[in-house]
Each structure stands twice: as C-alpha cells, then as structure tokens.
Write a protein that holds these residues in place. Structure first.
Motif, PDB file in Angstrom:
ATOM      1  N   PHE A 292      30.174  -7.108 -15.730  1.00 21.96           N
ATOM      2  CA  PHE A 292      31.296  -6.732 -16.579  1.00 21.96           C
ATOM      3  C   PHE A 292      31.446  -7.739 -17.723  1.00 21.96           C
ATOM      4  O   PHE A 292      31.659  -7.351 -18.881  1.00 21.96           O
ATOM      5  CB  PHE A 292      32.589  -6.649 -15.752  1.00 21.96           C
ATOM      6  CG  PHE A 292      33.783  -6.242 -16.565  1.00 21.96           C
ATOM      7  CD1 PHE A 292      33.886  -4.949 -17.053  1.00 21.96           C
ATOM      8  CD2 PHE A 292      34.789  -7.149 -16.870  1.00 21.96           C
ATOM      9  CE1 PHE A 292      34.979  -4.563 -17.823  1.00 21.96           C
ATOM     10  CE2 PHE A 292      35.876  -6.773 -17.643  1.00 21.96           C
ATOM     11  CZ  PHE A 292      35.970  -5.475 -18.116  1.00 21.96           C
ATOM     12  N   ALA A 293      31.311  -9.032 -17.408  1.00 25.52           N
ATOM     13  CA  ALA A 293      31.482 -10.060 -18.448  1.00 25.52           C
ATOM     14  C   ALA A 293      30.387  -9.921 -19.515  1.00 25.52           C
ATOM     15  O   ALA A 293      30.667 -10.069 -20.709  1.00 25.52           O
ATOM     16  CB  ALA A 293      31.463 -11.449 -17.816  1.00 25.52           C
ATOM     17  N   ASP A 294      29.151  -9.606 -19.095  1.00 23.17           N
ATOM     18  CA  ASP A 294      28.070  -9.400 -20.066  1.00 23.17           C
ATOM     19  C   ASP A 294      28.417  -8.256 -21.006  1.00 23.17           C
ATOM     20  O   ASP A 294      28.290  -8.348 -22.225  1.00 23.17           O
ATOM     21  CB  ASP A 294      26.749  -9.046 -19.349  1.00 23.17           C
ATOM     22  CG  ASP A 294      26.128 -10.269 -18.713  1.00 23.17           C
ATOM     23  OD1 ASP A 294      26.595 -11.389 -19.028  1.00 23.17           O
ATOM     24  OD2 ASP A 294      25.216 -10.101 -17.876  1.00 23.17           O
ATOM     25  N   TRP A 295      28.851  -7.154 -20.393  1.00 27.31           N
ATOM     26  CA  TRP A 295      29.200  -5.986 -21.195  1.00 27.31           C
ATOM     27  C   TRP A 295      30.357  -6.306 -22.150  1.00 27.31           C
ATOM     28  O   TRP A 295      30.354  -5.912 -23.318  1.00 27.31           O
ATOM     29  CB  TRP A 295      29.586  -4.808 -20.287  1.00 27.31           C
ATOM     30  CG  TRP A 295      30.110  -3.663 -21.071  1.00 27.31           C
ATOM     31  CD1 TRP A 295      29.382  -2.713 -21.725  1.00 27.31           C
ATOM     32  CD2 TRP A 295      31.484  -3.386 -21.365  1.00 27.31           C
ATOM     33  NE1 TRP A 295      30.217  -1.848 -22.394  1.00 27.31           N
ATOM     34  CE2 TRP A 295      31.513  -2.244 -22.189  1.00 27.31           C
ATOM     35  CE3 TRP A 295      32.688  -3.997 -21.002  1.00 27.31           C
ATOM     36  CZ2 TRP A 295      32.710  -1.697 -22.654  1.00 27.31           C
ATOM     37  CZ3 TRP A 295      33.874  -3.448 -21.465  1.00 27.31           C
ATOM     38  CH2 TRP A 295      33.876  -2.312 -22.287  1.00 27.31           C
ATOM     39  N   LEU A 296      31.324  -7.091 -21.636  1.00 25.21           N
ATOM     40  CA  LEU A 296      32.506  -7.421 -22.441  1.00 25.21           C
ATOM     41  C   LEU A 296      32.108  -8.237 -23.670  1.00 25.21           C
ATOM     42  O   LEU A 296      32.642  -8.025 -24.771  1.00 25.21           O
ATOM     43  CB  LEU A 296      33.489  -8.218 -21.565  1.00 25.21           C
ATOM     44  CG  LEU A 296      34.928  -8.320 -22.014  1.00 25.21           C
ATOM     45  CD1 LEU A 296      35.542  -6.935 -22.210  1.00 25.21           C
ATOM     46  CD2 LEU A 296      35.734  -9.095 -20.970  1.00 25.21           C
ATOM     47  N   ASP A 297      31.148  -9.140 -23.479  1.00 21.80           N
ATOM     48  CA  ASP A 297      30.624  -9.915 -24.612  1.00 21.80           C
ATOM     49  C   ASP A 297      30.058  -8.990 -25.681  1.00 21.80           C
ATOM     50  O   ASP A 297      30.361  -9.117 -26.865  1.00 21.80           O
ATOM     51  CB  ASP A 297      29.473 -10.812 -24.130  1.00 21.80           C
ATOM     52  CG  ASP A 297      29.957 -12.212 -23.863  1.00 21.80           C
ATOM     53  OD1 ASP A 297      31.091 -12.529 -24.276  1.00 21.80           O
ATOM     54  OD2 ASP A 297      29.188 -12.973 -23.240  1.00 21.80           O
ATOM     55  N   GLU A 298      29.211  -8.048 -25.223  1.00 21.07           N
ATOM     56  CA  GLU A 298      28.603  -7.099 -26.170  1.00 21.07           C
ATOM     57  C   GLU A 298      29.664  -6.269 -26.857  1.00 21.07           C
ATOM     58  O   GLU A 298      29.621  -6.047 -28.070  1.00 21.07           O
ATOM     59  CB  GLU A 298      27.664  -6.127 -25.437  1.00 21.07           C
ATOM     60  CG  GLU A 298      26.356  -6.734 -25.006  1.00 21.07           C
ATOM     61  CD  GLU A 298      25.650  -5.822 -24.005  1.00 21.07           C
ATOM     62  OE1 GLU A 298      25.865  -4.589 -24.042  1.00 21.07           O
ATOM     63  OE2 GLU A 298      24.905  -6.350 -23.154  1.00 21.07           O
ATOM     64  N   PHE A 299      30.623  -5.826 -26.071  1.00 24.86           N
ATOM     65  CA  PHE A 299      31.656  -4.949 -26.625  1.00 24.86           C
ATOM     66  C   PHE A 299      32.522  -5.715 -27.633  1.00 24.86           C
ATOM     67  O   PHE A 299      32.893  -5.169 -28.677  1.00 24.86           O
ATOM     68  CB  PHE A 299      32.512  -4.371 -25.492  1.00 24.86           C
ATOM     69  CG  PHE A 299      33.510  -3.355 -25.950  1.00 24.86           C
ATOM     70  CD1 PHE A 299      33.109  -2.234 -26.660  1.00 24.86           C
ATOM     71  CD2 PHE A 299      34.857  -3.516 -25.671  1.00 24.86           C
ATOM     72  CE1 PHE A 299      34.035  -1.296 -27.096  1.00 24.86           C
ATOM     73  CE2 PHE A 299      35.790  -2.577 -26.110  1.00 24.86           C
ATOM     74  CZ  PHE A 299      35.376  -1.463 -26.816  1.00 24.86           C
ATOM     75  N   SER A 300      32.801  -7.000 -27.335  1.00 29.63           N
ATOM     76  CA  SER A 300      33.611  -7.799 -28.273  1.00 29.63           C
ATOM     77  C   SER A 300      32.865  -7.941 -29.595  1.00 29.63           C
ATOM     78  O   SER A 300      33.473  -7.852 -30.674  1.00 29.63           O
ATOM     79  CB  SER A 300      33.878  -9.200 -27.714  1.00 29.63           C
ATOM     80  OG  SER A 300      34.420  -9.089 -26.454  1.00 29.63           O
ATOM     81  N   ALA A 301      31.537  -8.147 -29.510  1.00 34.20           N
ATOM     82  CA  ALA A 301      30.747  -8.269 -30.735  1.00 34.20           C
ATOM     83  C   ALA A 301      30.823  -6.956 -31.520  1.00 34.20           C
ATOM     84  O   ALA A 301      30.970  -6.953 -32.748  1.00 34.20           O
ATOM     85  CB  ALA A 301      29.297  -8.615 -30.377  1.00 34.20           C
ATOM     86  N   GLU A 302      30.725  -5.841 -30.785  1.00 32.10           N
ATOM     87  CA  GLU A 302      30.817  -4.534 -31.437  1.00 32.10           C
ATOM     88  C   GLU A 302      32.173  -4.377 -32.141  1.00 32.10           C
ATOM     89  O   GLU A 302      32.250  -3.902 -33.274  1.00 32.10           O
ATOM     90  CB  GLU A 302      30.641  -3.457 -30.361  1.00 32.10           C
ATOM     91  CG  GLU A 302      30.521  -2.057 -30.894  1.00 32.10           C
ATOM     92  CD  GLU A 302      30.540  -1.042 -29.737  1.00 32.10           C
ATOM     93  OE1 GLU A 302      29.932  -1.299 -28.673  1.00 32.10           O
ATOM     94  OE2 GLU A 302      31.192   0.007 -29.910  1.00 32.10           O
ATOM     95  N   LEU A 303      33.242  -4.824 -31.457  1.00 32.09           N
ATOM     96  CA  LEU A 303      34.582  -4.706 -32.062  1.00 32.09           C
ATOM     97  C   LEU A 303      34.691  -5.566 -33.309  1.00 32.09           C
ATOM     98  O   LEU A 303      35.266  -5.157 -34.308  1.00 32.09           O
ATOM     99  CB  LEU A 303      35.661  -5.128 -31.057  1.00 32.09           C
ATOM    100  CG  LEU A 303      35.986  -4.138 -29.938  1.00 32.09           C
ATOM    101  CD1 LEU A 303      37.047  -4.743 -29.010  1.00 32.09           C
ATOM    102  CD2 LEU A 303      36.498  -2.819 -30.500  1.00 32.09           C
ATOM    103  N   ARG A 304      34.121  -6.779 -33.232  1.00 31.53           N
ATOM    104  CA  ARG A 304      34.155  -7.657 -34.421  1.00 31.53           C
ATOM    105  C   ARG A 304      33.408  -7.000 -35.572  1.00 31.53           C
ATOM    106  O   ARG A 304      33.837  -7.033 -36.715  1.00 31.53           O
ATOM    107  CB  ARG A 304      33.559  -9.033 -34.109  1.00 31.53           C
ATOM    108  CG  ARG A 304      34.566  -9.969 -33.431  1.00 31.53           C
ATOM    109  CD  ARG A 304      34.062 -11.407 -33.444  1.00 31.53           C
ATOM    110  NE  ARG A 304      32.787 -11.562 -32.737  1.00 31.53           N
ATOM    111  CZ  ARG A 304      32.697 -11.716 -31.414  1.00 31.53           C
ATOM    112  NH1 ARG A 304      33.786 -11.765 -30.664  1.00 31.53           N
ATOM    113  NH2 ARG A 304      31.519 -11.842 -30.825  1.00 31.53           N
TER     114      ARG A 304
END
Ligand code: G1P
Length: 309
Positions: A292-304
């Motif tokens: 989940f944390a890995d995915w969250l990192d990717e998703f945060s980058a996508e949001l940025r």
C-alpha cells in the motif's frame, strides 16, 4: 477499586456518513479490514477491561452480532481449513463480555453515559468514544487507570490542538502537578483540572488542551449527570458534569485530572478524518502495508503531476 468495566457509546445516528450509514451502524464502517468499534473494544480488553457495555439505539443490532460467535460462518471456514479467517472471526467474540443497553432518545453524550448507571453500579469505570482510535502501540487507558489509582476522582485524556480547532472539543483549564505523583508516568504528563468548557469559541477556551474520547470516571458522575441541564446544542453534555466533578471535594467523589497523551490518535469522526485514518492504518498494516505504501508513493507523484500546470 480497580477498573473492570468499559462503556462505549454507540447510539449516534451517523448522519455525517450518510448514505453509508442508512442501514449500517457507523461503528461498523471498516478501518482497513476491521470495524472501527472493534479497535475500541480491543483497546478496552488490552487494558484489562473485559466487561464492556455498549450504549446502543435502533438499527445497531449488527454491532452485537459482530461480537458474537458466528457458528455458521465458522463451520464454513473450518471446512475449508481457512484458519486465519477462522481465528479472526473468533477473536472478536473473545475480546470481552459484551452487554448492551439502549439510549431511548438522542439526548447527548452525558445522557448516553447516564444510561450505564444500573450496569456500572458503584465502581469506577472507563468511557471510550468510538470516533477516536488510539494506536495499540501507545497505551493510554492503562496510564489513565494508574492516575485514578494514585489520585482518586476522575481522569480525562488530553491532547494539545491548534487553537483554531479547540471549538471542536471540550477544553480544559490545567494546572501542572509535580513529577513523580504517578511514578509510572513522565513528569509533566499529569495535570489537575480546575475547569472544562464544551466546544468553546477560541477566545473563550481556557487552554489548547482538548479532551479526547477516553475517560476514567468516578461513579459519582451519575448523580451529577442526573442534575445536569442540557448545555451546548441542547444536549446533556458529559463535559458539563465533569466540570462540576472538578469542583467537588474528594469525599463526594470529586476531583478531576488529565493525562497528556502524545501518542498516535486517529479521528474517524467525519469523512475526511476517516479517510486519513484508513490510509495511516493501511500503511502500517502487517500484510498490506508495504504494498500500500509503495502504491501511495506512486499515487502521490501522480497527484503532484496533476497539480502542475
Ligand atoms: C465529544 C465530547 C468532547 C470531546 C470529543 C472528543 O464531542 O463532547 O468534549 O472533546 O468528544 O472526541 P463529539 O466529538 O462527540 O461531538
């Protein structure tokens, strides 16, 4: 007198979570894979409180089912040899002995606690509010029970909050106690409380110390609640009764102390806080956390990326 009973108010209508809570009690909304209220019952059980009274209302029957044995489901899981899930559904039924009483009308938190009077009797007891989840790694109730054993009276849990949020909480007038009054707790973490105000406007708050939803109460609170007039929002407020207890002499069951909690608390009281709690606990989950944390990192980058022009 040691504390053995926990009271968990669970009669609220959950209007902030409609439509999800039209037919499902808000206490059963999952935080990752576990209903919110199970974290609270686990916390009570871990502090040695194995006698749990739920204050419920209409449409809350499924909460009692959750803490009961589910023989049909157990038989199916046993047949499939799905032992992990079998253990998980049995565990919730073994945390505590669950009792329930109904609050006949939504008249406020103080009134909900008053509904526990017959069950609790003459012993001190704990109250745990289900909107506040306390991380199991930061035991708070045990400290509060130690304060009650050392100093008598009643005890509330406090956290400092930014002053622009104090109007969401009960606010406490605090007087520091010398270190060592409760040997198991660090100096500066226990206060005598001289007053409490329920959800004051910022300029009327006695301090930035907010009450969070954990209380260890002297049974004298019941008599005080019986005489407490409706307060903020036209409801009978627990905070108003505790403010009265703070003024009463110890021989009448008075005296109020606060424990300053600096550990991890997750608010699940409204939709945004609930989402934050789910994300935080998912990131710490033993099976799901790493992925989940890995995915969250990717998703945060996508949001940025989305936010960039
Ligand atoms: C209740 C109490 C309030 C306390 C809060 C903690 O309010 O009345 O004093 O600070 O819980 O979560 P509620 O959040 O139920 O409105």
């Amino acid at each position: 007198m040691t504390v053995t009973k926990a009271v968990i108010p669970a009669a609220g209508l959950g209007t902030r979570f409609l439509p999800a809570t039209k037919a499902v009690p808000k206490e059963l909304l999952p935080v990752v894979d576990t209903p919110a209220i199970e974290y609270v019952v686990r916390e009570a059980s871990a502090a040695g409180l194995k006698n749990v009274l739920l204050i419920t209302g209409k449409t809350k029957g499924a909460i009692l089912d959750h803490f009961d044995r589910a023989w049909d489901l157990e038989a199916v899981l046993a047949e499939k040899n799905d032992l992990a899930r079998l253990d998980a559904i049995r565990a919730s039924a073994e945390l505590a002995v669950i009792h329930a009483v109904r609050q006949p009308a939504p008249r406020g938190l103080g009134h909900a606690v008053l509904c526990a009077k017959e069950h609790v009797g003459a012993d001190p007891f704990a109250v745990l509010l289900g909107d506040d989840l306390i991380d199991a790694r930061d035991p708070l109730l045990t400290s509060m029970i130690a304060v009650r054993e050392a100093l008598g009276g009643s005890v509330v849990a406090l956290m400092r909050v930014p002053l622009d949020q104090i109007s969401l909480y009960g606010s406490a007038a605090v007087e520091p106690l010398p270190g060592g009054v409760v040997p198991s707790l660090p100096p500066g973490s226990v206060f005598r409380l001289s007053g409490l105000v329920e959800k004051p406007p910022r300029e009327q708050a006695p301090s930035d110390f907010a009450i969070i939803g954990r209380y260890v109460l002297h049974p004298a609170v019941f008599e005080v609640l019986e005489e407490t007039a409706p307060g903020r929002g036209g409801e009978i407020q627990l905070t108003d009764a505790l403010a009265r207890l703070a003024e009463m002499p110890p021989e009448a069951g008075g005296g109020l102390h606060g424990v300053h909690f600096t550990g991890r608390r997750y608010d699940t009281g409204d939709r945004l806080d609930y989402l934050k709690a789910v994300v935080r606990l998912a990131a710490d989950h033993p099976e799901l956390g790493a992925d989940f944390a890995d995915w969250l990192d990717e998703f945060s980058a996508e949001l940025r990326g989305r936010a960039e022009p």
